[in-house]
Design a protein around this motif. Structure first.
Motif, mmCIF file in Angstrom:
data_model
loop_
_atom_site.group_PDB
_atom_site.id
_atom_site.type_symbol
_atom_site.label_atom_id
_atom_site.label_comp_id
_atom_site.label_asym_id
_atom_site.label_seq_id
_atom_site.Cartn_x
_atom_site.Cartn_y
_atom_site.Cartn_z
ATOM 1 N N ARG A 1 86.105 11.438 15.590
ATOM 2 C CA ARG A 1 85.183 11.530 14.462
ATOM 3 C C ARG A 1 84.710 12.955 14.182
ATOM 4 O O ARG A 1 83.852 13.175 13.337
ATOM 5 N N LEU A 2 85.298 13.923 14.865
ATOM 6 C CA LEU A 2 84.829 15.305 14.782
ATOM 7 C C LEU A 2 84.909 15.852 13.360
ATOM 8 O O LEU A 2 85.940 15.772 12.697
ATOM 9 N N VAL B 1 94.993 10.393 19.886
ATOM 10 C CA VAL B 1 94.119 11.001 18.870
ATOM 11 C C VAL B 1 94.940 11.863 17.915
ATOM 12 O O VAL B 1 94.791 11.781 16.688
ATOM 13 N N LEU B 2 95.823 12.682 18.470
ATOM 14 C CA LEU B 2 96.629 13.585 17.652
ATOM 15 C C LEU B 2 97.491 12.815 16.654
ATOM 16 O O LEU B 2 97.707 13.264 15.524
ATOM 17 N N SER B 3 97.953 11.638 17.050
ATOM 18 C CA SER B 3 98.858 10.854 16.202
ATOM 19 C C SER B 3 98.134 9.877 15.294
ATOM 20 O O SER B 3 98.783 9.197 14.487
ATOM 21 N N THR C 1 90.926 15.390 10.731
ATOM 22 C CA THR C 1 91.860 16.501 10.943
ATOM 23 C C THR C 1 91.346 17.437 12.030
ATOM 24 O O THR C 1 92.116 17.895 12.887
ATOM 25 N N SER C 2 90.047 17.713 12.021
ATOM 26 C CA SER C 2 89.465 18.597 13.036
ATOM 27 C C SER C 2 89.627 18.007 14.434
ATOM 28 O O SER C 2 89.946 18.720 15.394
ATOM 29 N N GLY C 3 89.413 16.705 14.542
ATOM 30 C CA GLY C 3 89.563 16.046 15.831
ATOM 31 C C GLY C 3 90.999 16.055 16.315
ATOM 32 O O GLY C 3 91.269 16.291 17.496
#
Length: 203
Positions: A32-33, A66-68, A74-76
């Motif tokens: 959620r960053l 998380v990356l996928s 986008t920041s997270g």
């Protein structure tokens, strides 16, 4: 009261292969960053957890998730990629390959793959070379150059011949120059038929 060895083993196994409630909260925060949020504290907590945890594969899988995740910010996703460099192994690298063709994740994914060894990584980069355009394609060329990927030269040559983007042509020429080193001059002279007369050498 004594526990059977199998029960002790299963208990220990559960400890090292699952995140604590606090660590799960870190992952949730990562997803959620917001780009405007300060990331230093979250980065520190996750790095400390990675360094203290003997089961790094668990963190690889969590960060790769998380990356996928297209629903994560986008920041997270980008921060997850930055943190992955501290624990990523070759065996999990294939999970990154589809992200090479995703513009927002192209750079962070290339940076992760750049230092890993293996022909399958070079192959994935070559596939991405054909599936990207503009600055993202130029970024792939830069990564191939840093990896000294000699098998990429025919594909790069073909890209130079067909492309009408001067920045891409220049990036391709530089890429071949970095891969070929001192032999690059003779290489280009022997293969000038790749280039239209309207495409100047851009070494």
């Amino acid at each position: 009261l004594s526990l059977k060895p199998s029960i002790v083993f299963l208990t220990l196994f559960a400890v090292v292969t699952s995140l604590s409630a606090i660590e799960e909260d870190y992952i949730d925060q990562l997803k959620r960053l917001n780009y405007s949020e300060e990331t230093g504290e979250l980065r520190h907590h996750i790095l400390s957890a990675i360094q203290q945890d003997a089961e790094e594969d668990m963190w690889q899988k969590e960060l790769l998730t998380v990356l996928s995740d297209p629903k994560a910010t986008t920041s997270g996703r980008q921060l997850a990629g930055e943190l992955l460099k501290y624990c990523l192994s070759n065996k999990n690298a294939p999970e990154l390959f589809p992200l090479l063709s995703e513009n927002e994740m192209n750079t962070v994914t290339r940076n992760l793959l750049e230092g890993l060894e293996g022909d399958e990584i070079d192959h994935a980069l070559l596939q991405a070379l054909h599936n990207t355009q503009g600055i993202y394609q130029q970024g792939i060329l830069d990564t191939l150059a840093k990896r000294k990927c000699e098998t990429a030269i025919p594909d790069i040559a073909n890209l130079i011949r067909k492309s009408s983007n001067m920045d891409t042509i220049s990036a391709g020429m530089r890429c071949i120059g970095e891969i070929e080193g001192a032999k690059a001059g003779n290489f280009f002279l022997e293969n000038l038929e790749w280039l239209d007369q309207s495409k100047p050498l851009a070494l």
